[in-house]
Design an enzyme around this catalytic site. Structure first.
Site, PDB file in Angstrom:
ATOM      1  N   ARG A   1       0.826  -1.214   0.000  1.00 48.53           N
ATOM      2  CA  ARG A   1       0.000   0.000   0.000  1.00 48.53           C
ATOM      3  C   ARG A   1       0.856   1.258   0.000  1.00 48.53           C
ATOM      4  O   ARG A   1       0.576   2.213  -0.722  1.00 48.53           O
ATOM      5  CB  ARG A   1      -0.933  -0.002   1.202  1.00 48.53           C
ATOM      6  CG  ARG A   1      -2.026  -1.039   1.102  1.00 48.53           C
ATOM      7  CD  ARG A   1      -2.907  -1.026   2.324  1.00 48.53           C
ATOM      8  NE  ARG A   1      -3.884  -2.109   2.273  1.00 48.53           N
ATOM      9  CZ  ARG A   1      -4.488  -2.613   3.323  1.00 48.53           C
ATOM     10  NH1 ARG A   1      -4.224  -2.128   4.538  1.00 48.53           N
ATOM     11  NH2 ARG A   1      -5.355  -3.595   3.186  1.00 48.53           N
TER      12      ARG A   1
ATOM     13  N   ARG B   1      20.646  -8.117   8.120  1.00 46.92           N
ATOM     14  CA  ARG B   1      19.970  -9.403   8.273  1.00 46.92           C
ATOM     15  C   ARG B   1      20.941 -10.525   8.633  1.00 46.92           C
ATOM     16  O   ARG B   1      20.530 -11.595   9.062  1.00 46.92           O
ATOM     17  CB  ARG B   1      19.225  -9.763   6.992  1.00 46.92           C
ATOM     18  CG  ARG B   1      20.111 -10.282   5.898  1.00 46.92           C
ATOM     19  CD  ARG B   1      19.398 -10.418   4.563  1.00 46.92           C
ATOM     20  NE  ARG B   1      20.122 -11.221   3.616  1.00 46.92           N
ATOM     21  CZ  ARG B   1      21.237 -10.872   2.991  1.00 46.92           C
ATOM     22  NH1 ARG B   1      21.785  -9.692   3.230  1.00 46.92           N
ATOM     23  NH2 ARG B   1      21.817 -11.678   2.136  1.00 46.92           N
TER      24      ARG B   1
END
Length: 145
Positions: free
Chosen positions: A31, A104
């Site tokens: 979105r 990460r």
């Protein structure tokens, strides 16, 4: 029977909720960046969130199998504690990947280490079961004698 699996069940539910959180993060990112399904490419920020969620989903069945095997055949408490550590590592992995692909790395190495410990616990527990059930050998008695 339930007293032998309640911790495993609780960790499993937490893992499912964590996966749902990761899915929601992808929806919010879609979105925010205007990326409609089935597209999977866009700005690097979106792609990192998407990849982090996919990577977490890919490892989830492996984690669940090892969690339950280690818990049923080795020790429920240890497996559940390792499961919580793994879920925490995956959360750190997701958040790190969301911020930067290099952030990460430490959480993925830690999480992989936890998975290997679950593998070892599973193998030892299953080996002990087979040896005691089919050959009448009790490894614990042999080691303490």
């Amino acid at each position: 029977m339930l007293d032998r699996i309640h911790l495993l069940a609780a960790v499993t539910v937490l893992g499912v909720l964590e996966q749902a959180y990761f899915f929601l993060q992808v929806i919010y990112a879609r979105r925010a960046f205007g990326i409609s399904p089935p597209k999977i490419s866009g700005p690097p920020e979106f792609e990192r969130i998407f990849r982090a969620q996919v990577n977490c989903s890919e490892y989830f069945p492996i984690f669940l199998a090892l969690l339950w095997q280690a818990g049923l055949f080795f020790h429920q408490g240890l497996a559940a504690a390792l499961g919580l550590l793994y879920l925490y590592a995956r959360y750190c992995y997701f958040m790190g990947y969301k911020a930067s692909s290099s952030e990460r790395l430490a959480p993925i190495y830690f999480g992989t280490g936890v998975l290997w410990i679950l593998v070892a616990a599973s193998v030892l527990g299953i080996l002990h079961f087979f040896l005691s059930h089919y050959m009448g050998l009790n490894l614990l008695q042999l080691l303490t004698a």
